[in-house]
Design a protein around this motif. Structure first.
Motif, PDB file in Angstrom:
ATOM      1  N   SER A  83       0.806  -1.362  -0.087  1.00 23.53           N
ATOM      2  CA  SER A  83      -0.030  -0.282   0.172  1.00 23.53           C
ATOM      3  C   SER A  83       1.071   1.455  -0.080  1.00 23.53           C
ATOM      4  O   SER A  83       0.349   2.504   0.226  1.00 23.53           O
ATOM      5  N   ASP A  84       2.315   1.089  -0.130  1.00 22.31           N
ATOM      6  CA  ASP A  84       3.025   2.185  -0.295  1.00 22.31           C
ATOM      7  C   ASP A  84       3.173   3.164   0.942  1.00 22.31           C
ATOM      8  O   ASP A  84       3.368   4.324   1.077  1.00 22.31           O
ATOM      9  N   ARG A  85       3.000   2.453   2.096  1.00 19.90           N
ATOM     10  CA  ARG A  85       3.166   3.066   3.354  1.00 19.90           C
ATOM     11  C   ARG A  85       4.213   2.997   4.194  1.00 19.90           C
ATOM     12  O   ARG A  85       4.735   3.955   5.086  1.00 19.90           O
ATOM     13  N   LEU A  86       5.178   2.170   3.744  1.00 20.22           N
ATOM     14  CA  LEU A  86       6.491   2.201   4.442  1.00 20.22           C
ATOM     15  C   LEU A  86       7.498   3.110   3.504  1.00 20.22           C
ATOM     16  O   LEU A  86       7.741   3.089   2.410  1.00 20.22           O
ATOM     17  N   ASN A  87       8.125   4.025   4.489  1.00 16.73           N
ATOM     18  CA  ASN A  87       9.021   4.808   4.053  1.00 16.73           C
ATOM     19  C   ASN A  87      10.228   4.479   3.599  1.00 16.73           C
ATOM     20  O   ASN A  87      11.270   4.883   4.133  1.00 16.73           O
ATOM     21  N   THR A  88      10.192   3.870   2.321  1.00 19.64           N
ATOM     22  CA  THR A  88      11.426   3.511   1.791  1.00 19.64           C
ATOM     23  C   THR A  88      11.889   4.826   1.228  1.00 19.64           C
ATOM     24  O   THR A  88      11.207   5.542   0.901  1.00 19.64           O
ATOM     25  N   MET A 141      10.302   5.285  -2.217  1.00 13.23           N
ATOM     26  CA  MET A 141       9.011   6.067  -1.797  1.00 13.23           C
ATOM     27  C   MET A 141       9.075   7.632  -1.254  1.00 13.23           C
ATOM     28  O   MET A 141       8.263   8.543  -1.737  1.00 13.23           O
ATOM     29  N   ARG A 163       7.623  10.977  -3.508  1.00 14.83           N
ATOM     30  CA  ARG A 163       6.641  11.884  -2.836  1.00 14.83           C
ATOM     31  C   ARG A 163       7.519  13.259  -2.795  1.00 14.83           C
ATOM     32  O   ARG A 163       6.876  14.110  -2.060  1.00 14.83           O
ATOM     33  N   ALA A 174      10.348  -1.432  -0.993  1.00 10.64           N
ATOM     34  CA  ALA A 174       9.495  -2.513  -0.084  1.00 10.64           C
ATOM     35  C   ALA A 174      10.115  -3.852  -0.664  1.00 10.64           C
ATOM     36  O   ALA A 174      10.315  -4.700   0.292  1.00 10.64           O
TER      37      ALA A 174
END
Length: 74
Positions: free
Chosen positions: A1-6, A9, A13, A34
């Motif tokens: 869900s693209d919530r891990l702050n890699t 990502m 953003r 991820a």
């Protein structure tokens, strides 16, 4: 869900993290995504090995998690 702050990502953003997207855990010149963090990173691989979990060589996140689910429901 693209919530891990890699790093991947954060760059997408438009966070100011610089141009180095390399994985911080393994130190390899590999983009920190991820998929890399969970399934390809040598640091994570060591952790998974301690848990006796191995991942297929190919596949995406869904394929990988389905593989593990299949193994543990047999």
């Amino acid at each position: 869900s693209d919530r891990l702050n890699t790093r991947n990502m954060l760059k997408r953003r438009h966070y100011n993290i610089g141009d180095n997207l390399d994985c911080l855990l393994c130190g390899q010149h590999v983009e920190e995504t991820a998929e890399h963090l969970f399934f390809r990173c040598t640091f994570s691989g060591t952790c998974w090995n301690e848990l006796n979990i191995s991942w297929p060589v190919n596949g995406n996140r869904l394929d990988m998690t389905m593989h593990l689910k299949t193994l543990h429901h047999s």
